[in-house]
Design a protein around this motif. Structure first.
Motif, short mmCIF file in Angstrom:
data_model
loop_
_atom_site.label_atom_id
_atom_site.label_comp_id
_atom_site.label_asym_id
_atom_site.label_seq_id
_atom_site.Cartn_x
_atom_site.Cartn_y
_atom_site.Cartn_z
N GLU A 143 23.85 46.83 96.46
CA GLU A 143 23.04 45.99 95.56
C GLU A 143 23.44 46.16 94.10
OE1 GLU A 143 18.31 45.37 94.40
OE2 GLU A 143 18.89 46.59 96.14
N GLU A 144 23.81 47.40 93.73
CA GLU A 144 24.15 47.69 92.34
C GLU A 144 25.44 46.98 91.89
OE1 GLU A 144 22.65 51.63 94.15
OE2 GLU A 144 23.74 49.82 94.77
N GLN A 174 26.36 43.78 92.95
CA GLN A 174 26.32 42.34 93.18
C GLN A 174 26.77 41.54 91.95
OE1 GLN A 174 25.78 40.94 96.34
NE2 GLN A 174 26.09 43.14 96.62
N GLU A 175 26.33 41.96 90.77
CA GLU A 175 26.68 41.21 89.57
C GLU A 175 28.13 41.43 89.14
OE1 GLU A 175 24.64 42.48 86.01
OE2 GLU A 175 24.23 44.45 86.90
N TYR A 176 28.79 42.41 89.78
CA TYR A 176 30.18 42.71 89.42
C TYR A 176 31.18 42.21 90.47
CZ TYR A 176 27.93 46.09 86.28
OH TYR A 176 27.15 46.70 85.33
N ARG A 177 30.71 41.55 91.51
CA ARG A 177 31.58 41.20 92.63
C ARG A 177 32.77 40.35 92.19
NH1 ARG A 177 28.70 39.74 98.24
NH2 ARG A 177 30.88 39.98 98.84
N VAL A 227 24.19 39.77 78.82
CA VAL A 227 25.13 39.96 79.93
C VAL A 227 25.72 41.36 79.87
CG1 VAL A 227 27.28 39.12 80.97
CG2 VAL A 227 25.65 37.49 79.98
N ASN A 228 25.96 41.99 81.04
CA ASN A 228 26.53 43.33 81.06
C ASN A 228 27.95 43.33 80.51
OD1 ASN A 228 28.62 43.15 83.26
ND2 ASN A 228 26.82 42.55 84.44
N ASN A 283 31.08 41.53 82.31
CA ASN A 283 30.94 40.09 82.46
C ASN A 283 30.86 39.34 81.13
OD1 ASN A 283 31.07 40.11 85.25
ND2 ASN A 283 28.87 40.40 85.49
N ARG A 333 26.53 31.81 79.61
CA ARG A 333 26.31 33.15 80.16
C ARG A 333 27.11 33.38 81.44
NH1 ARG A 333 19.97 32.39 79.16
NH2 ARG A 333 19.91 32.99 76.95
N ASP A 334 27.30 32.34 82.22
CA ASP A 334 28.05 32.46 83.48
C ASP A 334 29.55 32.42 83.25
OD1 ASP A 334 25.78 32.65 84.98
OD2 ASP A 334 25.84 30.62 85.78
N SER A 346 31.90 35.30 84.55
CA SER A 346 31.82 35.80 85.91
C SER A 346 32.16 34.76 86.98
CB SER A 346 30.41 36.35 86.19
OG SER A 346 29.43 35.37 85.92
#
Length: 604
Positions: A133-134, A136-139, A403-404, A407, A554-555, A558
C-alpha cells in the motif's frame, strides 16, 4: 487599474539569507551530504542482500530517501542558478555550484545503482513488492526506473560516467552560460552608443525602429562569428559525450533518451510534426504579409519580432503587473492569488540592467514552496508575455506543492504546457479588450509569432539537433559546417519564408547547451498545441475548469503523456485528429491576420 508599487528585484534572502556567503546555505549543502551518505549505506546493504517478496519496506525507505534528496538538490541548484543569473561573475556562487555538483554526482550514481537493482529483481518478487500500500503512489515511477535502467553498464562504468558528468560534462554547460553572460556589445540607440548585455541586445529585436533592430542583429552575429570556434568546441564536447554514453548504454538513436525523459512515444512526436508540416503555408503567408506591412517583399530575420503597428508605446512594469493580475483573475482565483503572491513577496527579478544573464527562466524551490522568475523587462508587450510564460512555470510548481518528492518530476513536454496556457489567457483577454483593429492586429501579430516560433523555429532546432548528432557521430563538426547545418534547417523549417536568417542560432540558443536536457525543442511545440487543446476546454467550462486544470498539473509527474491526455481530455495524441484541433485554431489566427491587413492601407 491597480496602482501598487511592485519591485523589479527579487528577494533571495527569504530562501537562504546572505547570498553566496550564506552560512544557512552551507548548512543545507552539509545536510545533502549527510543524506547522500545515508543513501549510500542503504544501497550497499541492498547490493549484498537482494530483494525478497516481503521486503517492500526497503523499497519504501529508498523511495522516500531519494525523493527527499531530490528536493534538497533542487532547492540548492535553484538558489545557485538565481545567484549566477543576477551576477554571473559571483565566484563564491560558482564555488558553491561545484560543491553541490559533487553531491549531485554522488546521488545520481546511487540512483543508477538502485535502478539497476530493481531491473535485476525477479519479476514475481517485483510484483509482490509493488502490491504494498505504501508504494501505490510510486508505482509509475518505480516501473519507469525498472524499464529505463542502465542494464548494459557495469558498476565500474556507471561510476566513471557519474564522475565525468559532474567534473566535465555539466561543466561545459556551465561554461557556456558563463561565457554568454560575460559578453557585452555596443549598439547605437537614438544616436547614442550603449553597452548592453546579450539579454538587453536580444530584447531590441522588438524595437520600433528597424535600424536599431537591424544593427542589434548584425552586431550580435558579428560577436558570435568572432567566438564561433570556442562555441563549436563546447557544443561538440557536449554532443560527443552524449553519443559515447549512449553507445555504452546500448542506445542507438539520439532521440531515444529525450523521448523517455518526456514520457512520450516516437509515434506521438512524428504525428505532431506531420500535422505541422501540412499546415505551414498559412504561416508563410503571414510572414510575407507582415514583411509587406513593414515595407519589404519578404520577412527578414531581424524584423520578425517587430511590432506590426509600429507602436512606440512603452509599458511600465506596474501596469504590466496589473494587466497580468486582471487577466489571470478571469480564469480563476487560484491563478490570480498565486501571481499576486509572486509579485508581492519578491519572487520576480525583472530589472533592465547590464551584467546579468540573458536567459529568462523560472526556478522552483520545493522545500519552501516558492519559485523565482528571472527576466529583463524593458517595457514591451513581448516582455509581458515572457513574464507570463515564466509565471506559468511557477504556477505549475505551485500546483505540485502537495505532491510527494519523486512525483514532482514532470517531463519537459508538460512543463511547457502551463507556461503556454498562461500566455493564451493573456492573449485572449487582451484581444477582447482591444479598442481598435490596429490594436487587434498588434495582439494577433504577437500571437502568430508564437505559432511561427513553435511550428517553424522550434522545428528548425529539432532538425538541426538531429543532423548535428548524425554528423558528430562521425567526428568533430566544424563551426563552418554547424553554420551550414543551421542554415539548411532554418530554410527547411520555414519553408523558405525567412530571409537572412541567423546562421549562428546554434550559438545563441541556450537549449543546445542544457546538459540535463538533450533535444529541448519539441517539448515547446508539444506544450503549445497541448495548451491550445486545454484552453479550448477551459473556455467551454469557464472558471469551473481551474480545478480540473490543477488536477491535470498535479498528475503530470506520474503518468506518460499519452495516458495523461487520455485521462484528463479523453484524447488520443498518437492520432492526427488531436493535433489538427489545435492547429485549426492557429490557422484561423493566420487567416484573420490576412483578412485584417487586406483592409489596411500600407503606412496606416
Amino acid at each position: 487599474m491597480e496602482k501598487i508599487g511592485y519591485s523589479k528585484m527579487w528577494n533571495l534572502d527569504k530562501v537562504f539569507m546572505g547570498g553566496s556567503k550564506s552560512s544557512q546555505f552551507l548548512n543545507h549543502i552539509n545536510r545533502i551530504e549527510s543524506l547522500v551518505n545515508e543513501l549510500e549505506d542503504s544501497v550497499k546493504s541492498l547490493m549484498i542482500t537482494p530483494l525478497s517478496s516481503n521486503e517492500n519496506f526497503k523499497v519504501v525507505h529508498l523511495v522516500e530517501s531519494i525523493g527527499n534528496i531530490s528536493l534538497y538538490l533542487s532547492q540548492a541548484n535553484s538558489f545557485i542558478t538565481c545567484l549566477l543569473a543576477e551576477n554571473p561573475k559571483d565566484q563564491d556562487a560558482g564555488f558553491l555550484r561545484g560543491n553541490v555538483g559533487q553531491e549531485e554526482s554522488r546521488f545520481e550514481k546511487q540512483l543508477s545503482i538502485v535502478k539497476k537493482i530493481l531491473t535485476n529483481t525477479n519479476e514475481d518478487v517485483w510484483k509482490n513488492i509493488l502490491e504494498a500500500e505504501e508504494l501505490q503512489e510510486y508505482r509509475f515511477i518505480l516501473n519507469e526506473w525498472r524499464e529505463n535502467a542502465d542494464r548494459y553498464l557495469s558498476d565500474e562504468e556507471l561510476n566513471l560516467i557519474s564522475d565525468l558528468m559532474g567534473d566535465g560534462y555539466h561543466a561545459w554547460g556551465h561554461f557556456y552560460n558563463d561565457l554568454v553572460s560575460s559578453i557585452n556589445v555596443n549598439i547605437q540607440i537614438n544616436g547614442k552608443i550603449e553597452s548592453l548585455s546579450v539579454g538587453q541586445a536580444i530584447n531590441l529585436r522588438s524595437h520600433h525602429n528597424e535600424e536599431v533592430r537591424k544593427e542589434a542583429h548584425y552586431v550580435l552575429e558579428s560577436t558570435w562569428k568572432e567566438k564561433e570556434q570556442l562555441f563549436s568546441k563546447i557544443i561538440n564536447h557536449i554532443t560527443g559525450f552524449r553519443i559515447q554514453v549512449n553507445k555504452k548504454r546500448g542506445i542507438k538513436s539520439a532521440l531515444e533518451e529525450p523521448l523517455k525523459k518526456n514520457r512520450m512515444k516516437e509515434e506521438t512526436l512524428n504525428t505532431m510534426w506531420n500535422v505541422i508540416n501540412k499546415h505551414k503555408q498559412p504561416f508563410s503567408n503571414y510572414l510575407k504579409r507582415k514583411a509587406e506591412l513593414i515595407g519589404g517583399s519578404s520577412m527578414k530575420a531581424y524584423n520578425f519580432w517587430a511590432p506590426v503597428t509600429q507602436s512606440n508605446q512603452e509599458l511600465k512594469f506596474e501596469k504590466a503587473v496589473a494587466l497580468i493580475l486582471e487577466h489571470f483573475s478571469q480564469f480563476g482565483t487560484e491563478l490570480e492569488g498565486f501571481a499576486r503572491q509572486a509579485f508581492s513577496e519578491g519572487w520576480i527579478e525583472a530589472a533592465d540592467r547590464p551584467n546579468k544573464s540573458a536567459i529568462p527562466f523560472c526556478a522552483g524551490f520545493p522545500l519552501t514552496g516558492e519559485s523565482r522568475v528571472f527576466m529583463t523587462f524593458s517595457g514591451t508587450f513581448l516582455n509581458v508575455l515572457t513574464l507570463v510564460h515564466e509565471l506559468g512555470h511557477a504556477f505549475h510548481n505551485h500546483a505540485m506543492k502537495s505532491v510527494n518528492g519523486l512525483n514532482k518530476r514532470y517531463p519537459l513536454s508538460i512543463a511547457e504546457t502551463a507556461s503556454t496556457f498562461s500566455e493564451m489567457i493573456v492573449f485572449d483577454a487582451a484581444m477582447k479588450k482591444a479598442n481598435s483593429k490596429k490594436e487587434q492586429l498588434f495582439i494577433l501579430d504577437e500571437k502568430l509569432k508564437r505559432s511561427v516560433m513553435n511550428f517553424m523555429n522550434i522545428h528548425s532546432r529539432f532538425l538541426f539537433e538531429k543532423r548535428l548528432y548524425k554528423e558528430r557521430n562521425e567526428g568533430m563538426v566544424s563551426a563552418e559546417r554547424l553554420n551550414q547545418l543551421m542554415e539548411e534547417s532554418i530554410n527547411e523549417a520555414y519553408a523558405g519564408s525567412l530571409e537572412q536568417p541567423s546562421i549562428y542560432s546554434w550559438v545563441w540558443t541556450p537549449h543546445y547547451y542544457l546538459t540535463q536536457s538533450p533535444f529541448y525543442n519539441f517539448p515547446y511545440t508539444f506544450g503549445y498545441l497541448f495548451a491550445l487543446g486545454i484552453y479550448a476546454k477551459a473556455k467551454e467550462k469557464g472558471k469551473d475548469f481551474e480545478k480540473d486544470y490543477l488536477i491535470l498539473l498535479r498528475d503530470s509527474g506520474s503518468m506518460a503523456v499519452e495516458d495523461l491526455v487520455m485521462e484528463h481530455l479523453g484524447e488520443d495524441i498518437t492520432s492526427e485528429e488531436f493535433w489538427e484541433k489545435g492547429m485549426e485554431l492557429c490557422v484561423k489566427d493566420a487567416e484573420e491576420f490576412m483578412d485584417l491587413t487586406s483592409k489596411i492601407v500600407r503606412g496606416y
